[in-house]
Design a protein around this motif. Structure first.
Motif, short mmCIF file in Angstrom:
data_model
loop_
_atom_site.label_atom_id
_atom_site.label_comp_id
_atom_site.label_asym_id
_atom_site.label_seq_id
_atom_site.Cartn_x
_atom_site.Cartn_y
_atom_site.Cartn_z
N ARG B 25 0.72 -1.18 0.20
CA ARG B 25 -0.11 -0.04 0.15
C ARG B 25 0.98 1.35 -0.20
O ARG B 25 1.63 1.37 1.04
CB ARG B 25 -0.90 -0.04 1.18
N GLY B 26 0.73 2.13 -0.98
CA GLY B 26 1.29 3.40 -1.17
C GLY B 26 2.81 3.30 -1.06
O GLY B 26 3.56 4.27 -0.30
N LEU B 27 3.31 2.33 -1.90
CA LEU B 27 4.65 2.20 -1.74
C LEU B 27 5.48 3.24 -2.56
O LEU B 27 5.04 3.15 -4.03
CB LEU B 27 5.30 0.82 -2.03
N GLN B 33 15.94 11.63 -5.42
CA GLN B 33 14.61 12.59 -5.70
C GLN B 33 13.98 12.23 -7.08
O GLN B 33 13.49 13.03 -7.72
CB GLN B 33 15.15 14.07 -5.70
N LYS B 34 14.21 11.12 -7.40
CA LYS B 34 13.62 10.65 -8.91
C LYS B 34 12.92 9.40 -8.43
O LYS B 34 13.58 8.35 -8.28
CB LYS B 34 14.55 10.46 -9.90
N PRO B 35 11.59 9.29 -8.38
CA PRO B 35 10.95 8.17 -8.05
C PRO B 35 11.15 6.97 -8.94
O PRO B 35 11.04 7.02 -10.02
CB PRO B 35 9.45 8.51 -7.81
N ALA B 36 11.30 5.71 -8.31
CA ALA B 36 11.51 4.57 -8.99
C ALA B 36 10.43 3.98 -8.99
O ALA B 36 9.93 3.04 -10.02
CB ALA B 36 12.70 3.66 -8.63
N VAL B 37 9.42 3.93 -7.96
CA VAL B 37 8.30 3.31 -7.79
C VAL B 37 7.44 4.48 -6.85
O VAL B 37 7.96 5.07 -6.24
CB VAL B 37 8.66 2.07 -6.95
N PHE B 38 6.21 4.79 -7.54
CA PHE B 38 5.45 5.72 -6.96
C PHE B 38 4.01 5.42 -6.62
O PHE B 38 3.35 4.97 -7.37
CB PHE B 38 5.27 6.89 -7.85
N SER B 39 4.08 5.50 -5.24
CA SER B 39 2.46 5.49 -4.68
C SER B 39 1.93 4.02 -5.31
O SER B 39 0.81 4.01 -5.90
CB SER B 39 1.72 6.71 -5.10
N VAL B 40 2.25 2.92 -5.19
CA VAL B 40 1.89 1.72 -5.72
C VAL B 40 1.09 0.89 -4.93
O VAL B 40 1.69 0.84 -3.82
CB VAL B 40 3.22 0.82 -6.21
N LEU B 74 10.61 5.40 0.59
CA LEU B 74 10.29 6.65 0.89
C LEU B 74 9.11 6.41 1.93
O LEU B 74 8.78 7.42 3.10
CB LEU B 74 10.03 7.52 -0.19
N SER B 75 8.01 5.86 1.37
CA SER B 75 6.80 5.53 2.14
C SER B 75 6.20 4.05 1.74
O SER B 75 6.76 3.66 0.56
CB SER B 75 5.73 6.88 1.82
N GLY B 76 5.10 3.77 2.42
CA GLY B 76 4.50 2.48 2.17
C GLY B 76 4.42 1.52 3.20
O GLY B 76 5.11 1.57 3.96
N GLN B 77 3.53 0.74 3.07
CA GLN B 77 3.20 -0.52 3.94
C GLN B 77 3.15 -1.79 3.06
O GLN B 77 2.35 -1.72 2.15
CB GLN B 77 2.23 -0.18 4.84
N VAL B 78 3.58 -3.01 3.90
CA VAL B 78 3.58 -4.11 3.01
C VAL B 78 3.02 -5.22 3.99
O VAL B 78 3.97 -5.23 5.18
CB VAL B 78 5.09 -4.51 2.58
#
Lengths: 304, 266, 420
Positions: B25-27, B33-40, B74-78
């Motif tokens: 959630r929200g990974l 500073q260039k997202p490789a994965v954004f809000s997945v 940077l953020s997210g929960q698994v």
């Protein structure tokens, strides 16, 4: 040679040399497999400032203060290297170069600026120790090995390095598999739930302990040589980790014994009158062993 | 109105998380500073084989590594069955991309397999005779029994990939995460690997693989996750693996990706 | 038993901060001291520039092996000169010996790393410790020679400018100037080889020869610097200035120039300082000066400095959290991360229970529209290049023209509000 001469003058430096060589070679195996051979180099350079600062705080040269100071310096060095590498985005070799030269320079200047005239602490000692002076004056011959009063007069460096070697052997035996797994494949080790950064830091601390205890007796040169040469030579002998560690112990012992004997008696055999530096000779012998394995070791070539 | 809709969402969401062996959630992961994965957000279905598909640099490997905590997001929960993944790592086997280890390391094939049994034996435990037999049987499942005593650097790329799959088998996990298991392997290895993965599914385990060959997705996998920094689509191959979604994920590179895939499989 | 060489100065240094330091800095402290300071400055510039190429090649620590490997050469040169009846302290002779053994050490590193399975770092560590150990053996041999008592070779370990002969000072100043000249001549091929070896090879540059020149210069700097900085610390002059310079620019050619300037500055200040305190070894003073410059660069340089980076990262992370939170609000999803919720609340976009404020609803629908536009742009081959600039925060208005956005909007359809 008679026991009456050998035991008091040569036995204890010889044993200390052997213990120090093995204590450094054991963690050295993992350092070279982790491409951190030069962390050993860095650690042995920063031991000097650690000891000087510990001396300035404690006011005397006590073994405990020295050990603590040197271990703290090693940790500070590793933290600084890691910090410069990660936050400054500088490749690890250059980060190491910045840190250990600076800390060594700081140690030398502190030493020169402070009044250490009353104690045995100087740069020359830091670089190549004084193995030959660790004699056992209370001994009279082989019988002294069973004489409690004489045994109490053994140089304290002997007990210190023996203690550290014992600790290293126990820790290695206990943590062999986690250490091996995280050295081989850190990402996988992390998914196993192994604390990979703690293991990595633990290896550095163990190496620092070995460096301090050995440094006390034999100086930084042997420390670096034993961290790297016996394990590197051992890597060229076998493709199995356990065997590599066994070979490295054998090579470390061979370097220590042959180096000590050559330094003490070699010049006499070729007509000289004085012995040469045992620490330097031990490092030299380890280099010769490495050269031989590099030319003829069964697993010397890279496969890929 | 807003309140009610939200609470229904929340209930359904809790249900999803509880039943999914791998829910993200929200990974967001960023390098410099260039997202490789954004809000997945991803919800992997239990007992199925899911492919993670997307162009180069889409963040497929990064998604797996960050979800496993190998790199720091940077953020997210698994979660795994509703519990934080960090507490459930023993139920996960991860097969990294082949290039990520030192092939010159002094270990034999069988030593690598036995590493997979570390959690079973624990810190102080030693491998029993039965454990060693189990390690050999895992090696047998990937057809590599004869190579047990080789140093790993002496194997071909495909053989190395099989060894790492065998190590994952030895872990006896519920969830298998594989990063490009078919990259650069020979046809025989690809067949051996897919057979093993299908047998894992038959045993009720969940398989997630980063995959680059678009042509084999329908044949190999049940579900697909299309990724290009953000999630483009997720679901059963029949509904999610559509021309439109592929176009959205690959953009102008779709033609090239197809051609490459055709060249690989043909 | 062997007595070991005593390196420690026996007298206390003079206190720092006296007018002599200023005189030294301004080259007013006697002919020898001036020459040495001048030579050290030139050497520092040459070392900074040469070290930059080494740093770009990620081979900074090879210089450590080279410098430690000079010791047996110095000792052997002394022994040979004495046994031939010359003065063992002859500086050109000692430096020639050091160059010879440094070259042997370098060859050993290259051979171990290319012909065996050992990695370069292991080869470096092995060579530096073994050569240095052998050098120590030879030093103890020299001590027992009749002329060895005042050999003064220990000055080569940590550097010393005290009691330097006029001819030696000229040699060092000349050596520094020569090193700098060679660096200036060969800077182009070295730059290309260190920046992009493959491209350099394709452009007809002989990589092996360029590497040889680079290592030759490293050796030259090491040998000339032995007397001033000492063999244990000379690597610092090759490593620290380039690393410090890296923080000030992302352009390789500028890094090289800045590194040269910083190296020269460190050596100039350090050598001046040591002229004031002749009993202190020179090397450590120069190294600590260089480190102070490095530390300042690491912390305060614009762009790559820690302070700026930390601030930027924090700003970026907050931006990402807010945007993610707004997207969640717009789509009616719950917000899971406490940090996201806190940030939204702080900006008055959401209430404590995660429900959007009026302001939040407006912002959320704008963000959703922006996301939708990006998504559409990604699917459009004509806009793909622009779409690659997506970083989760940049508004599409900053990347595309008004016309392009109108075109996207036409494909998306009319604006939608936040749907519960």
């Amino acid at each position: 040679m008679s026991g009456a001469e050998f035991v008091p003058l040569s036995l204890s430096p010889l044993i200390i040399g052997c213990l120090a060589a093995v204590a450094c070679a054991l963690p050295g195996n993992f350092l070279i497999l982790r491409r951190q051979a030069l962390i050993g180099d860095a650690i042995s350079h920063v031991v000097l400032p650690g000891i000087v600062v510990a001396f300035l705080f404690a006011g005397t040269i006590s073994a405990t203060a020295m050990m603590l100071g040197a271990a703290a310096a090693a940790l500070l060095a590793v933290a600084m290297i890691e910090g410069i590498r990660r936050f400054g985005r500088i490749e690890p070799g250059a980060a190491m170069g910045v840190v250990f030269t600076t800390m060594f320079a700081g140690g030398v200047l502190l030493l020169e600026l402070s009044d250490t005239s009353g104690v045995h602490l100087d740069v020359e000692h830091a670089l190549y120790g004084n193995l030959e002076s660790l004699i056992w004056l209370d001994a009279t011959g082989w019988a002294s090995l069973f004489d409690p009063t004489a045994l109490a007069g053994l140089p304290p460096e002997l007990f210190r390095i023996a203690l550290v070697l014992g600790l290293i052997v126990i820790l290695l035996a206990l943590f062999w598999r986690p250490l091996a797994i995280s050295t081989f494949d850190e990402g996988f080790a992390a998914t196993l739930g192994l604390p990979v950064s703690t293991i990595s830091l633990g290896l550095v601390i163990i190496s620092a302990l070995a460096a301090v205890a050995a440094f006390d007796a034999v100086g930084s040169i042997i420390v670096i040589a034993m961290f790297i040469c016996p394990p590197a030579a051992a890597r060229l002998m076998t493709n199995r980790l356990g065997m590599q560690v066994a070979w490295s112990v054998l090579f470390a012992l061979a370097s220590a014994v042959a180096g000590f004997v050559l330094a003490g008696y070699g010049p006499l055999w070729i007509g000289g009158t004085n012995s040469v530096s045992a620490a330097g000779m031990i490092a030299t012998v380890s280099g010769v062993i490495l050269a031989v394995t590099a030319l003829a070791g069964p697993e010397r070539r890279r496969v890929t | 109105m807003l309140q009610i809709a939200n609470s229904e969402n929340v209930l359904a969401e809790a249900q999803n998380l509880r039943e999914s062996p791998f829910a993200i959630r929200g990974l967001t992961v960023s390098y410099d500073q260039k997202p490789a994965v954004f809000s997945v957000d991803v919800t992997i279905e239990a007992g199925k084989m899911t492919a993670i598909v997307g162009p180069n640099g889409a963040g497929k490997s990064t998604l797996l590594k960050a979800a496993l905590g190998i790199i720091k997001p940077l953020s997210g929960q698994v979660t795994l069955m509703g519990r934080p993944v960090a507490q459930e790592m023993h139920r996960i086997a991860y097969v990294p991309q082949r290039a990520s280890v030192d092939w010159d390391f002094p270990v034999r094939v069988i030593d690598v397999i036995e590493m997979g049994m570390f959690r079973k034996t624990g810190l102080l435990g030693r491998l029993s005779r039965a454990d060693r037999a189990h390690a050999m049987s895992c090696l047998g499942r990937v057809g590599m029994t004869d190579f047990a005593n080789r140093q790993i650097g002496q194997l071909s790329g495909g053989q190395q990939q099989r060894v790492f799959l065998a190590r994952a088998l030895a872990q006896n996990a519920d969830l298998y995460l594989l990063d490009e298991p078919f990259a650069g392997v020979d046809a025989a290895t690809e067949k051996a690997i897919i057979t093993v993965l299908k047998s894992l599914r038959a045993e009720g385990r969940t398989v997630v693989a980063v995959h680059h060959d678009l042509t084999t997705v329908p044949e190999y996998f049940d579900n697909v996750l299309l990724l290009n920094v953000r999630k483009i689509a997720e679901g059963p191959v029949a509904t999610a693996f559509t021309e439109e979604n592929l176009q959205a994920a690959y953009g102008g590179r779709l033609g090239t990706a197809r051609l490459n895939a055709a060249a690989v499989s043909g | 038993m062997v007595a070991v060489l005593a390196l420690r100065a026996s007298t206390r240094p003079q206190s720092a901060g006296n007018p002599m330091f200023f005189q030294a800095l301004t080259f007013q402290l006697g002919y020898n001291a001036t020459l040495v300071t001048f030579g050290a400055t030139l050497l520092g510039i040459a070392a900074g520039v040469t070290g930059s190429f080494l740093f770009f090649r990620k081979r900074a620590l090879v210089s450590d092996a080279i410098s430690h490997a000079t010791l047996p050469g110095i000792a052997l040169a002394f022994i040979v000169m004495v046994s031939l009846g010359f003065d063992g302290r002859n500086l050109p002779g000692l430096l020639a010996g050091s160059a010879l053994s440094a070259a042997t050490g370098l060859f050993a590193v290259q051979w171990l790393a290319s012909r065996t399975r050992l990695t370069e770092d292991a080869a470096i560590g092995a060579v530096l410790s073994v050569f240095f150990g052998f050098g120590i053996v030879l030093l103890t041999v020299i001590q027992t020679m009749s002329s060895g008592q005042q050999a003064g070779l220990e000055g080569f370990l940590l550097g010393s400018t005290a009691g330097m002969l006029y001819a030696d000072a000229v040699l060092i100043a000349g050596g520094g100037a020569l090193a700098l000249l060679l660096v200036a001549i060969f800077r182009r091929p070295m730059m290309m080889a260190s920046f992009d070896p493959e491209f350099a090879r394709a452009s007809g540059i002989n990589l092996d020869r360029t590497d040889l020149i680079m290592m030759g210069l490293v050796m030259g700097v090491t040998v000339v610097g032995l007397k001033i900085v000492g063999l244990i610390l000379i690597v610092a002059l090759l490593i620290i200035p380039p690393v410090a310079a890296r923080f000030w620019s992302d352009r390789a050619d500028r890094v090289v120039l800045i590194a040269g300037a910083l190296g020269g500055l460190s050596a100039w200040i350090g050598a001046s300082g040591s002229a004031v305190a002749p009993n202190l070894p020179t090397g450590p003073i120069i190294v600590l000066t260089a480190f102070a410059i490095f530390a300042a660069s690491l912390l305060f340089a614009p762009g790559r400095g820690l302070l700026i980076s930390a601030l930027n990262h924090r700003k970026f992370q907050r931006g990402v959290h807010i945007r993610q939170g707004l997207v969640s609000l717009a789509q009616g999803q719950a917000i899971y991360e406490p940090l996201t919720l806190r940030l939204l609340q702080a900006q008055g976009l959401a209430r404590a229970d995660g429900v959007a404020t009026e302001d939040g609803v407006a912002r959320a629908s704008r963000v959703l529209r922006d996301e939708k536009r990006w998504e559409t742009a990604r699917g459009d081959p004509a806009l793909e290049m622009a779409a690659a600039r997506y970083d989760g925060l940049t508004q599409i208005e900053d990347v595309l023209t008004r016309d392009q956005i109108d075109h996207l909007d036409a494909r998306i359809g009319p604006p939608r509000g936040v749907t519960p």
